[in-house]
Design an enzyme around this catalytic site. Sequence first.
Site, mmCIF file in Angstrom:
data_model
loop_
_atom_site.group_PDB
_atom_site.id
_atom_site.type_symbol
_atom_site.label_atom_id
_atom_site.label_comp_id
_atom_site.label_asym_id
_atom_site.label_seq_id
_atom_site.Cartn_x
_atom_site.Cartn_y
_atom_site.Cartn_z
ATOM 1 N N ASP A 1 5.718 2.495 2.459
ATOM 2 C CA ASP A 1 4.813 1.374 2.704
ATOM 3 C C ASP A 1 3.972 1.735 3.931
ATOM 4 O O ASP A 1 4.499 1.795 5.055
ATOM 5 C CB ASP A 1 5.660 0.108 2.959
ATOM 6 N N HIS A 2 2.689 1.961 3.704
ATOM 7 C CA HIS A 2 1.848 2.477 4.782
ATOM 8 C C HIS A 2 1.591 1.439 5.870
ATOM 9 O O HIS A 2 1.077 1.749 6.935
ATOM 10 C CB HIS A 2 0.516 2.980 4.192
ATOM 11 N N ARG A 3 1.980 0.182 5.623
ATOM 12 C CA ARG A 3 1.848 -0.815 6.689
ATOM 13 C C ARG A 3 2.909 -0.590 7.762
ATOM 14 O O ARG A 3 2.760 -0.991 8.901
ATOM 15 C CB ARG A 3 2.013 -2.234 6.114
ATOM 16 N N PRO B 1 0.846 -1.199 0.000
ATOM 17 C CA PRO B 1 0.000 0.000 0.000
ATOM 18 C C PRO B 1 0.883 1.251 0.000
ATOM 19 O O PRO B 1 1.448 1.620 1.023
ATOM 20 C CB PRO B 1 -0.818 -0.134 1.293
#
Length: 443
Positions: free
Chosen positions: A415-417, A239
């Site tokens: 990476d939004h995680r 993401p």
Amino acid sequence: MGRLEEVRVPDLGGQAGVPVIELMAAIGDAVTADQGLMTLESDKATIEVPSPVSGILRELKVQIGDTLSEGQPVALVEVAEADTGINTRTSINPAPEDAVKTLVPASPVVIPPSGSRPDADAPAPVARENAGPGPIEAPPHASPLARRLARERSVDIHALHGTARGGRISRADVLSIAEAMPADPAGKLAPAAHGDDGFALLPWPEPDFSRFGPIEKRSMGRIPRISAANLSRNWVRIPHVTQHDEAEIDSLESLRQQLNREHADGGIKLTLLAFLIKATAGLLVRFPHFNASLDADGEALVLKKYVHIGFAADTADGLVVPVIRDADRKGVLEIARETDTLARRAREGRLTATDMQGGCFTISSLGGIGGSRFTPIINAPEVAILGVSRVTIQPVWDGQAFQPRRMLPLSLSYDHRVIDGAAAARFTSTLARTLNDMRRLLL
Ligand code: CAO
């Protein structure tokens, strides 16, 4: 231990620096004469390196990604002879007429990438009924094209019995199983193949373009094909969010020009990229989540205690990412020297696999080419990438008047995680402040 036979790269038809794309046997495996040990793939062909003898694979001198030329030693096989006591019977694929015949490798199997070679009149293959427990199985005896096709069509090559000479699995064997695989029940969606991780995607549209006008079809080169596969996976699996910012770099530019004048005799040009690598490396030490990798099931974060930075280099053959190791511990001059050497090697197609391994973070600079902003795709398993665009002179309010300032656009995809928006904004604004005044690296 019995006699060791060296395996060398066969005639590559004049090609050099051909990369290893697959290892087909592991150390300790029993192998038969002529059995492929590894596959090399160039733009022109897929080539298998066969074992010259039957025996046990004792040493592999290469790994995936290494580039090879004719005659290069790649492996050692301990020869299976009656008096060595090696029992290959229980674990070697039956290929009686091929076994223990010659010490000279057979001609390499060379197949054009387009896969036009037919395996004519082969009878239908059968899937193995019961592999069951028993002796350790040797890797299946299959042509390189059959292996590639099996990977592409998600066919388990271990479940096939080959019908070609000596029990070898041919392209036709794979195709007939692939075609017999059940289609999507709704008949509308492609099966979860091509490594799409279960995304129910529509089939790729394949119109007959020639109906609408003249066309020319060119095959994708090796590097673009590898890049495409990696970029697609990273784009769908990560993401992405891109945080934009800009750095005022007038004083950095003055410093860079002054240092370039001082080092004019040294033959090395201090580039903006070198300062970017140095500044980013300093930040990665302070922002450890940006210097990390998420494991495959997303349950653990690997925080790296080293700072290796990759930079995207555009070459005639496609995009490559050589890596500057321990960039946080190097000076800007040393980084400039290394980027220059690596970029030159990249353009000459002489980068080694090691030159491109171990990166923690990537910088993609398009500033020398143009453009105002872009959204770079993260280079997995890294968690962030910095895109840099072209400097422009902008009016900046100093409290009393607008002043012309050199502004460098920064675009950080993350990476939004692993990284949240606040951390990303802190990262880019700290980077902008550092580029504005590199003395901040001393803090
Ligand atoms: N703004 C304005 N000018 C810039 C600039 C920027 N951000 N960055 C570099 N320049 C200028 C330099 O000043 C230099 O000009 P002069 O020759 O007049 O001094 C020129 O552009 C070339 O710069 P450079 O020699 O410093 O090279 P570089 O550091 O810009 O680039 C490299 C090196 C290897 C990164 C580059 O050759 C390259 O391959 N870039 C493309 C990367 C890429 O394709 N990224 C996309 C990946 S995703 O598809």
